[in-house]
Enzyme design. Structure first.
Site, PDB file in Angstrom:
ATOM      1  N   ARG A 233     -12.207 -23.862   6.976  1.00 30.71           N
ATOM      2  CA  ARG A 233     -11.182 -23.874   8.017  1.00 30.71           C
ATOM      3  C   ARG A 233     -11.791 -23.357   9.310  1.00 30.71           C
ATOM      4  NH1 ARG A 233      -6.222 -20.960   5.042  1.00 30.71           N
ATOM      5  NH2 ARG A 233      -7.910 -19.524   4.584  1.00 30.71           N
TER       6      ARG A 233
ATOM      7  N   ILE B 269       0.841  -1.204   0.000  1.00 30.99           N
ATOM      8  CA  ILE B 269       0.000   0.000   0.000  1.00 30.99           C
ATOM      9  C   ILE B 269       0.879   1.259   0.000  1.00 30.99           C
ATOM     10  CG2 ILE B 269      -1.694   1.303   1.365  1.00 30.99           C
ATOM     11  CD1 ILE B 269      -2.777  -1.500   2.282  1.00 30.99           C
TER      12      ILE B 269
ATOM     13  N   ARG C 177     -16.453 -11.473   1.103  1.00 33.40           N
ATOM     14  CA  ARG C 177     -15.463 -10.507   1.578  1.00 33.40           C
ATOM     15  C   ARG C 177     -15.730  -9.167   0.900  1.00 33.40           C
ATOM     16  NH1 ARG C 177     -14.965 -13.926   4.576  1.00 33.40           N
ATOM     17  NH2 ARG C 177     -13.179 -15.167   5.224  1.00 33.40           N
TER      18      ARG C 177
ATOM     19  N   GLY D 102       8.734  -5.184   2.701  1.00 30.77           N
ATOM     20  CA  GLY D 102       8.815  -4.406   1.462  1.00 30.77           C
ATOM     21  C   GLY D 102      10.273  -4.279   1.016  1.00 30.77           C
TER      22      GLY D 102
ATOM     23  N   TYR E 187      -2.392 -10.115  15.859  1.00 24.59           N
ATOM     24  CA  TYR E 187      -2.334  -9.024  14.874  1.00 24.59           C
ATOM     25  C   TYR E 187      -3.524  -8.089  15.072  1.00 24.59           C
ATOM     26  CZ  TYR E 187      -3.183  -6.725  10.369  1.00 24.59           C
ATOM     27  OH  TYR E 187      -3.469  -5.793   9.394  1.00 24.59           O
TER      28      TYR E 187
ATOM     29  N   ALA F 157       3.911  -2.355   9.723  1.00 18.82           N
ATOM     30  CA  ALA F 157       3.412  -3.352  10.674  1.00 18.82           C
ATOM     31  C   ALA F 157       3.845  -4.708  10.166  1.00 18.82           C
ATOM     32  CB  ALA F 157       1.880  -3.302  10.750  1.00 18.82           C
TER      33      ALA F 157
HETATM   34  N1  LIG Z   1      -3.278  -5.205   2.460  1.00 12.19           N
HETATM   35  C1  LIG Z   1      -4.432  -5.323   3.107  1.00 12.19           C
HETATM   36  O1  LIG Z   1      -5.401  -5.928   2.594  1.00 12.19           O
HETATM   37  C2  LIG Z   1      -4.611  -4.711   4.476  1.00 12.19           C
HETATM   38  C3  LIG Z   1      -5.832  -4.891   5.149  1.00 12.19           C
HETATM   39  C4  LIG Z   1      -5.996  -4.337   6.416  1.00 12.19           C
HETATM   40  C5  LIG Z   1      -4.969  -3.576   6.992  1.00 12.19           C
HETATM   41  N2  LIG Z   1      -3.792  -3.433   6.328  1.00 12.19           N
HETATM   42  C6  LIG Z   1      -2.722  -2.641   6.987  1.00 12.19           C
HETATM   43  O2  LIG Z   1      -2.167  -1.727   6.042  1.00 12.19           O
HETATM   44  C7  LIG Z   1      -0.769  -1.523   6.335  1.00 12.19           C
HETATM   45  C8  LIG Z   1       0.049  -1.746   5.062  1.00 12.19           C
HETATM   46  O3  LIG Z   1      -0.188  -3.072   4.592  1.00 12.19           O
HETATM   47  P1  LIG Z   1       0.488  -3.659   3.272  1.00 12.19           P
HETATM   48  O4  LIG Z   1      -0.502  -4.590   2.679  1.00 12.19           O
HETATM   49  O5  LIG Z   1       1.085  -2.585   2.466  1.00 12.19           O
HETATM   50  O6  LIG Z   1       1.624  -4.567   3.948  1.00 12.19           O
HETATM   51  P2  LIG Z   1       3.138  -4.824   3.550  1.00 12.19           P
HETATM   52  O7  LIG Z   1       3.563  -5.982   4.356  1.00 12.19           O
HETATM   53  O8  LIG Z   1       3.286  -4.891   2.061  1.00 12.19           O
HETATM   54  O9  LIG Z   1       3.861  -3.494   4.056  1.00 12.19           O
HETATM   55  C9  LIG Z   1       4.229  -3.275   5.395  1.00 12.19           C
HETATM   56  C10 LIG Z   1       5.577  -2.568   5.370  1.00 12.19           C
HETATM   57  O10 LIG Z   1       5.988  -2.279   6.719  1.00 12.19           O
HETATM   58  C11 LIG Z   1       7.376  -2.529   6.827  1.00 12.19           C
HETATM   59  N3  LIG Z   1       7.667  -2.791   8.247  1.00 12.19           N
HETATM   60  C12 LIG Z   1       7.209  -3.821   9.015  1.00 12.19           C
HETATM   61  N4  LIG Z   1       7.681  -3.729  10.253  1.00 12.19           N
HETATM   62  C13 LIG Z   1       8.462  -2.602  10.291  1.00 12.19           C
HETATM   63  C14 LIG Z   1       9.235  -1.987  11.298  1.00 12.19           C
HETATM   64  N5  LIG Z   1       9.346  -2.512  12.536  1.00 12.19           N
HETATM   65  N6  LIG Z   1       9.907  -0.856  11.003  1.00 12.19           N
HETATM   66  C15 LIG Z   1       9.841  -0.307   9.750  1.00 12.19           C
HETATM   67  N7  LIG Z   1       9.128  -0.866   8.742  1.00 12.19           N
HETATM   68  C16 LIG Z   1       8.453  -2.007   9.021  1.00 12.19           C
HETATM   69  C17 LIG Z   1       7.626  -3.725   5.926  1.00 12.19           C
HETATM   70  O11 LIG Z   1       8.964  -3.869   5.493  1.00 12.19           O
HETATM   71  C18 LIG Z   1       6.680  -3.417   4.748  1.00 12.19           C
HETATM   72  O12 LIG Z   1       7.332  -2.698   3.721  1.00 12.19           O
HETATM   73  C19 LIG Z   1      -0.428  -2.474   7.477  1.00 12.19           C
HETATM   74  O13 LIG Z   1      -0.446  -1.756   8.679  1.00 12.19           O
HETATM   75  C20 LIG Z   1      -1.554  -3.497   7.452  1.00 12.19           C
HETATM   76  O14 LIG Z   1      -1.778  -4.048   8.722  1.00 12.19           O
HETATM   77  C21 LIG Z   1      -3.576  -3.979   5.090  1.00 12.19           C
END
Ligand SMILES: NC(=O)c1ccc[n+]([C@@H]2O[C@H](COP(=O)([O-])OP(=O)(O)OC[C@H]3O[C@@H](n4cnc5c(N)ncnc54)[C@H](O)[C@@H]3O)[C@@H](O)[C@H]2O)c1
Length: 310
Positions: free
Chosen positions: A264, A13, A207, A38, A142, A76
Site C-alpha cells: 500500500r 491498554i 514491525r 472502550g 493522528y 485518544a
Molecule cells: N494499541 C497500540 O498499539 C498503540 C500504539 C501506539 C500508541 N497507542 C496509544 O495508547 C493509547 C491507548 O490505546 P488503546 O490501544 O488502548 O486504544 P483504545 O481505542 O482501545 O482506547 C482509547 C480509549 O480512549 C477513550 N476516549 C477516546 N476519546 C476520548 C475522549 N474524548 N474522552 C474520554 N475518553 C476518550 C475511548 O473510549 C477508549 O476507551 C492511545 O493514546 C493510543 O494512541 C496505542
C-alpha cells in the site's frame, strides 16, 4: 496509596493497566472514559472507580482529577485512517482534549503525567531502529496530535514544573483487543471467521510487537519514577510479517490461507525501535516472548468466539 487517574481507561491498554495497578498494590485507580471506543463493562468495578466523561469537557476532567497524585493519559481517538478522513475531529478530541487535561492538572496541582505517544506515527518513514533523537515528521493527523502532546508535556514541564513523560508505544498486542484494527487482532479475527489473511507486499515488512503485559509494567514503573521527556517502549526487535504468520500458525494450531497483495502506498516498510533510554531511565524490561504472548492472546480471542463478551 498513590491515587492514579487513567484517561481512556476503558480501552484496550487502559483495562490492562487498571488491573495491573490494582493487582500490584499501592495504587487507588480511577478510570475516565467517554466510551467512544472502550466500554465501562471492561473495567473491574469492584476495584476501580469509573467516571464517565469526555476530554473535551473541562468540568468532566476537573471532577475526575480532584485529589489525584498522577495521571496516565491514554484517551485518544486512536484510528489513524479516520484521522486522515476527518482531521478536525481528531484535533478536537486529541489536541484540544490533551490541552484541557494539562490545564486542569496545572490548576489542581496534579504534577505527574505519563502519556501515551507513538513511535511510528511520529517519526514517519525513517531507517530503523527508531529512537528518541530522531526529528519528528508525522505523516497523519493522528501522529501530529501525538507530537502536540509531546510538545505541550515538555512545555508544561519547563514552564510550570510539571513532570511529563511521553511513552512512545510500538505495536501493542494482547488479550482484550477485539475492537482494535492492529495487525495481530486483525489476523486473529480473520482466522476466527475463516477468511484468508491479507498481506500487503511480500511479507518482508517488519514491525516491533510488544505484549501488553510488558507495556503496563513499563507504564507502572514510569509513573513511580520521575523521568521527564520521550521514551520508546517496544520489544526492541524487528519481526517480519512472514515470521509473525509462522508464529501465529504455531500459536493457533490453525491452517489458514494467506493472500499477498500489492504494497500500500505510504506504508512504512521496516520499523522497530531502540529501548535503551527507557531501560536506563526506569528499568523498562520486556520479558514476554512473541511466541508466549501470541499464545495468550489467541486463547482470549478463542474464548470470545464471534465477538467480545463485553
Ligand atoms: N494499541 C497500540 O498499539 C498503540 C500504539 C501506539 C500508541 N497507542 C496509544 O495508547 C493509547 C491507548 O490505546 P488503546 O490501544 O488502548 O486504544 P483504545 O481505542 O482501545 O482506547 C482509547 C480509549 O480512549 C477513550 N476516549 C477516546 N476519546 C476520548 C475522549 N474524548 N474522552 C474520554 N475518553 C476518550 C475511548 O473510549 C477508549 O476507551 C492511545 O493514546 C493510543 O494512541 C496505542
Amino acid at each position: 496509596m498513590k491515587r492514579v487517574l487513567i484517561t481512556g481507561g476503558a480501552g484496550f491498554i487502559g483495562v490492562h493497566l487498571a488491573d495491573h495497578l490494582t493487582q500490584s498494590g499501592g495504587y487507588e485507580v480511577t478510570v475516565f472514559d467517554n466510551e467512544s471506543l472502550g466500554h465501562r463493562g471492561n473495567v473491574d468495578n469492584d476495584e476501580v472507580r469509573f467516571v464517565s466523561g469526555d476530554l473535551r469537557s473541562r468540568a468532566d476532567l476537573r471532577s475526575a482529577l480532584e485529589g489525584q497524585d498522577a495521571v496516565v493519559h491514554l484517551a485518544a481517538d486512536t484510528r489513524v485512517m479516520d484521522s486522515i478522513d476527518d482531521p478536525a475531529h481528531n484535533f478536537e478530541n486529541n489536541v484540544i482534549g490533551t490541552f484541557n487535561l494539562l490545564e486542569e492538572c496545572r490548576d489542581l496541582g496534579v504534577d505527574r503525567i505519563v502519556a501515551a505517544s507513538t513511535g511510528g506515527a511520529i517519526v514517519g518513514d525513517v531507517a530503523p531502529p527508531v529512537h528518541e533523537r530522531m526529528a519528528p515528521q508525522p505523516t497523519s493527523p493522528y501522529g501530529a496530535s501525538k507530537l502536540m502532546l509531546e510538545g505541550y508535556l515538555s512545555a508544561y514541564s519547563g514552564a510550570y514544573g510539571m513532570r511529563g513523560c511521553a511513552l512512545r508505544f510500538s505495536n501493542i498486542y494482547g488479550p482484550r483487543s477485539f475492537h482494535k484494527g492492529s495487525v495481530v487482532a486483525h489476523f486473529f479475527k480473520q482466522i476466527l471467521s475463516g477468511e484468508p489473511l491479507v498481506v500487503y507486499g511480500d511479507g518482508s515488512q517488519a514491525r516491533d510487537f510488544l505484549y501488553v503485559g510488558d507495556l503496563v509494567e513499563g507504564i507502572r514503573v514510569a509513573i513511580d519514577g520521575g523521568s521527564v521527556g520521550a521514551f520508546q517502549l517496544g520489544s526492541g526487535k524487528p519481526t517480519t510479517v512472514n515470521e509473525l504468520l509462522e508464529l501465529i500458525r504455531s500459536a493457533t494450531g490453525r491452517d489458514f490461507d494467506v493472500q499477498y497483495e500489492d504494497f500500500r502506498a505510504g506504508e512504512v516498510v521496516q520499523t522497530w525501535c531502540e529501548i535503551d533510554k527507557a531501560r536506563r531511565a526506569f528499568g523498562f524490561d520486556p520479558t514476554t516472548s512473541l511466541d508466549d504472548g501470541l499464545g495468550r492472546t489467541w486463547e482470549w480471542f478463542l474464548a470470545q468466539g464471534g465477538g467480545p463478551s463485553q
